[in-house]
Design an enzyme around this catalytic site. Structure first.
Site, PDB file in Angstrom:
ATOM      1  N   ASP A  62     -29.662  50.510  45.524  1.00 40.83           N
ATOM      2  CA  ASP A  62     -30.594  49.738  44.717  1.00 40.83           C
ATOM      3  C   ASP A  62     -31.678  50.701  44.229  1.00 40.83           C
ATOM      4  O   ASP A  62     -32.203  51.485  45.034  1.00 40.83           O
ATOM      5  CB  ASP A  62     -31.231  48.654  45.604  1.00 40.83           C
ATOM      6  CG  ASP A  62     -31.264  47.305  44.929  1.00 40.83           C
ATOM      7  OD1 ASP A  62     -31.843  47.229  43.837  1.00 40.83           O
ATOM      8  OD2 ASP A  62     -30.733  46.339  45.507  1.00 40.83           O
ATOM      9  N   ASP A 107     -33.000  47.577  39.739  1.00 38.35           N
ATOM     10  CA  ASP A 107     -33.871  46.412  39.906  1.00 38.35           C
ATOM     11  C   ASP A 107     -34.760  46.219  38.676  1.00 38.35           C
ATOM     12  O   ASP A 107     -35.261  47.200  38.114  1.00 38.35           O
ATOM     13  CB  ASP A 107     -34.746  46.665  41.145  1.00 38.35           C
ATOM     14  CG  ASP A 107     -35.517  45.450  41.592  1.00 38.35           C
ATOM     15  OD1 ASP A 107     -34.868  44.453  41.966  1.00 38.35           O
ATOM     16  OD2 ASP A 107     -36.768  45.491  41.590  1.00 38.35           O
ATOM     17  N   GLU A 126     -30.403  44.898  36.376  1.00 36.89           N
ATOM     18  CA  GLU A 126     -30.824  43.494  36.500  1.00 36.89           C
ATOM     19  C   GLU A 126     -31.702  43.189  35.283  1.00 36.89           C
ATOM     20  O   GLU A 126     -32.889  43.530  35.263  1.00 36.89           O
ATOM     21  CB  GLU A 126     -31.607  43.299  37.810  1.00 36.89           C
ATOM     22  CG  GLU A 126     -31.920  41.840  38.077  1.00 36.89           C
ATOM     23  CD  GLU A 126     -33.095  41.643  39.032  1.00 36.89           C
ATOM     24  OE1 GLU A 126     -33.130  40.623  39.715  1.00 36.89           O
ATOM     25  OE2 GLU A 126     -33.996  42.511  39.097  1.00 36.89           O
TER      26      GLU A 126
HETATM   27  O1  ISL Z   1     -35.880  36.024  42.766  1.00 35.45           O
HETATM   28  C1  ISL Z   1     -36.430  35.621  41.801  1.00 35.45           C
HETATM   29  C2  ISL Z   1     -36.861  34.239  41.695  1.00 35.45           C
HETATM   30  O2  ISL Z   1     -36.478  33.563  42.853  1.00 35.45           O
HETATM   31  C3  ISL Z   1     -36.642  36.479  40.627  1.00 35.45           C
HETATM   32  O3  ISL Z   1     -37.738  36.157  39.875  1.00 35.45           O
HETATM   33  C4  ISL Z   1     -36.729  37.920  41.086  1.00 35.45           C
HETATM   34  O4  ISL Z   1     -37.982  38.171  41.582  1.00 35.45           O
HETATM   35  C5  ISL Z   1     -36.423  38.813  39.931  1.00 35.45           C
HETATM   36  O5  ISL Z   1     -35.118  38.533  39.637  1.00 35.45           O
HETATM   37  C6  ISL Z   1     -36.515  40.290  40.301  1.00 35.45           C
HETATM   38  O6  ISL Z   1     -35.754  40.532  41.434  1.00 35.45           O
HETATM   39  C7  ISL Z   1     -35.716  41.805  41.996  1.00 35.45           C
HETATM   40  O7  ISL Z   1     -36.983  42.405  42.110  1.00 35.45           O
HETATM   41  C8  ISL Z   1     -37.916  41.748  42.988  1.00 35.45           C
HETATM   42  C9  ISL Z   1     -37.311  41.461  44.358  1.00 35.45           C
HETATM   43  O8  ISL Z   1     -38.167  40.598  45.058  1.00 35.45           O
HETATM   44  C10 ISL Z   1     -35.939  40.845  44.250  1.00 35.45           C
HETATM   45  O9  ISL Z   1     -35.377  40.682  45.522  1.00 35.45           O
HETATM   46  C11 ISL Z   1     -35.103  41.739  43.383  1.00 35.45           C
HETATM   47  O10 ISL Z   1     -33.774  41.321  43.277  1.00 35.45           O
HETATM   48  C12 ISL Z   1     -39.082  42.667  43.094  1.00 35.45           C
HETATM   49  O11 ISL Z   1     -38.637  43.972  43.359  1.00 35.45           O
END
Ligand code: ISL
Length: 555
Positions: free
Chosen positions: A101, A208, A266
């Site tokens: 990640d 991410d 993402e």
């Molecule tokens: O999980 C979400 C809502 O429930 C999303 O808004 C999420 O925060 C967003 O998709 C970004 O996700 C990624 O970055 C975040 C982390 O908390 C998540 O686990 C990760 O997948 C911040 O780094």
């Protein structure tokens, strides 16, 4: 398809491991890297080719490792760098690949870059993060620079007394956003977070929040959509921002393109045209992306039947990236941020849990896009039971949401919480589901005596065994399932999802009943069908049982 079908990362199936809840080896109640290594033969046996490991870096764990304090160290509870080097070689030894990640929109407040940045306005790293002076109202009260809300509730700005300025954090207070406008910062990210790991031999990254690096530099207030709140959603100020494609092209050119690796970003929300800017093969940015189009569909009203038409449209849009564009995409139903797919798109009652899980396996393994399977999905792990109190939820997002919205929000949290996908993996029917010999850091789902790996290994009719068959079938007939053209048939049918996957003048024909009632089976093809696989053995050809799915070949 205009794409090159032989690129290896299009044909792989990926298995996501979220380390805290996967397998504990030393009894401290937290999953760890030696625990992962001990399960590699099992992971390989599923028929997957790549492991995506969620953050295992050093971190104060305010957001479960998505707040990194050192890109080149391992979180102590997960193990050591030696364990990590061993994981890389053990994965490779089994003919699989490993992707990590990449969390580079923000760091932890404990990262040395941030510590230096906050130390003084004159620090050479001051500009590595986004600092702004306070605003004052007519009464002289100090306010954040604008009205942006954090994704995790409250203002997106945190005041720092030391220099009398605020820093931006789109996520938690402990996750300050890096300033991507600064070229020196970008180069440091490339060197320390990316090239270091590529040189260790990893095979790519899940990136991410990959659409968020370029912020609108006006930093002006956003319009008010929630009049009752002081802080407003500000996604328009950072999603697919003005310089985002320039940043991705540069990052790819300086790092990934120099290795035989793949990247999956993402991206979240983006239309077809915007998505293609990221994943078109000519763009030289990302190889594939995760969109969030599917989120929200089906939630709160299982089974999915009434939302099935929306679901089909989302799948069609995803397919456009691969068919009409020259890009590639992914297909996933779960990850560490989402509730469990059987609870959302199927029916998690004992009566239909297994059958609806198999239906989703048929859906996922017959659609194009690189396939992503999440830990525990292969055994049909489900959402947290409705009667668990709020104390059993441990995610920062759930806790903040509860604190802001109170007892009345518990039902909502139960349906949507990220905690649903984060309970420990259920390995067997013994204490703590065999996840740990100690006290698990997060409660194990009560259904582990029925839903666990060991029980399903011994049952040829189990969901686990079915997933293995489906993953094998996907590879064997990849010309249909991975690369075939999607034709959705009877699109407005609210109960059954009919489609074909075409390769030349041959095709596979798929019928998936997403409803709880029997449905008349219709052969929309003009030819004879030969059954390849189904989740209800010996059913009546004329009828589809509740949650029955069938895949035919037309040859
Ligand atoms: O999980 C979400 C809502 O429930 C999303 O808004 C999420 O925060 C967003 O998709 C970004 O996700 C990624 O970055 C975040 C982390 O908390 C998540 O686990 C990760 O997948 C911040 O780094």
């Amino acid at each position: 398809m205009t794409v090159d079908e032989d690129v290896w990362w299009k044909n792989v199936s990926v298995y996501q491991i979220w380390p805290a809840s996967f397998k504990d080896s030393n009894g401290d109640g937290v999953g760890d890297i030696p625990g992962i290594i001990s399960t590699l033969d099992y992971v390989k046996s599923l028929g997957v080719d790549v492991i995506w490991l969620s953050p295992m870096y050093e971190s104060p764990q305010e957001d479960m490792g998505y707040d990194i304090s050192d890109y080149q160290k391992i979180h102590a509870a997960y193990g050591t760098m030696e364990n990590m080097d061993n994981l890389i070689s053990q994965v490779h030894k089994r003919g699989m690949r490993l992707i990590l990640d990449l969390v580079i929109n923000h760091t932890s407040v404990e990262h040395k870059w941030f510590q230096e940045s906050r130390s003084s306005k004159l620090s050479p790293k001051r500009d590595w993060y986004i600092w702004k002076p306070p605003k004052y109202d007519v009464n002289g009260n100090r306010l954040p620079p604008n009205n942006w809300a954090s994704v995790f509730s409250g203002s997106a700005w945190e005041y720092d007394e030391l220099t009398d300025e605020y820093y931006l954090h789109i996520f938690a207070k402990g996750q300050p956003d890096l300033n991507w406008e600064n070229a020196t910062t970008r180069q440091a990210i490339y060197d320390e977070a990316i090239t270091f790991w590529l040189e260790k031999g990893i095979d790519g990254f899940r990136i991410d929040t990959a659409a968020m690096y370029s912020k609108d530099q006006t930093f002006e207030d956003v319009s008010i959509v929630n009049p009752n709140c002081q802080w407003q959603p500000c996604i328009s100020m950072y999603q697919n921002g003005p310089r985002i494609h320039e940043f991705h092209k540069e990052m790819n050119e300086k790092t990934f393109s120099r290795y035989d690796v793949f990247t999956v970003g993402e991206i979240g929300s983006a239309g077809v045209e915007e998505s293609l800017k990221y994943v078109s093969s000519k763009a030289n940015e990302l190889n594939m992306m995760f969109s969030f189009d599917m989120l929200g569909i089906g939630i709160g009203r299982p089974p999915i039947s009434k939302d099935l038409v929306r679901f089909k449209r989302v799948i069609k849009k995803n397919f456009l990236l691969m068919d009409e564009g020259d890009g590639w995409s992914t297909f996933y139903l779960e990850n560490h941020d989402q509730p469990r797919s059987i609870s959302v798109f199927g029916d998690d009652s004992p009566k239909y849990r297994e059958r609806s899980g198999k239906l989703l396996a048929l859906l996922q393994t017959t659609l194009s896009g690189t396939l992503f399977l999440y830990q525990g999905q292969e055994i049909g792990m489900t959402n947290i039971p409705k009667d668990w109190p709020i104390e059993c939820y441990v995610d920062i997002e759930s806790k903040n949401y509860f604190n802001e919205n109170g007892m009345g929000s518990l039902d909502h949290i139960n349906q949507l919480a990220r905690d649903n996908g984060r309970t420990p993996v259920q390995w067997n029917g013994s204490k703590n589901a065999g996840f740990t010999t100690g006290e698990p850091w997060m409660k194990v789902n009560d259904n582990f005596p029925d839903v666990n790996v060991q029980a399903q290994e011994g049952d040829p009719k189990s969901l686990l065994v079915f997933w293995r068959r489906c993953l094998k079938m996907r590879k064997l007939y990849k010309n249909y399932f991975i690369h075939g053209k999607l034709n959705i048939i009877d699109e407005n049918n609210e109960d059954v999802f009919y489609y074909s996957k075409q390769s030349g003048d041959r095709y596979a024909y798929v019928a998936l009943n997403f409803s709880r009632s029997r449905q008349k089976f219709v052969n929309h093809s003009s030819k004879n069908l030969q059954l390849l696989i189904s989740n209800v053995p010996c059913s009546d050809y004329q009828w589809l049982e509740p949650f029955e799915g069938r895949v035919y070949l037309n040859e």
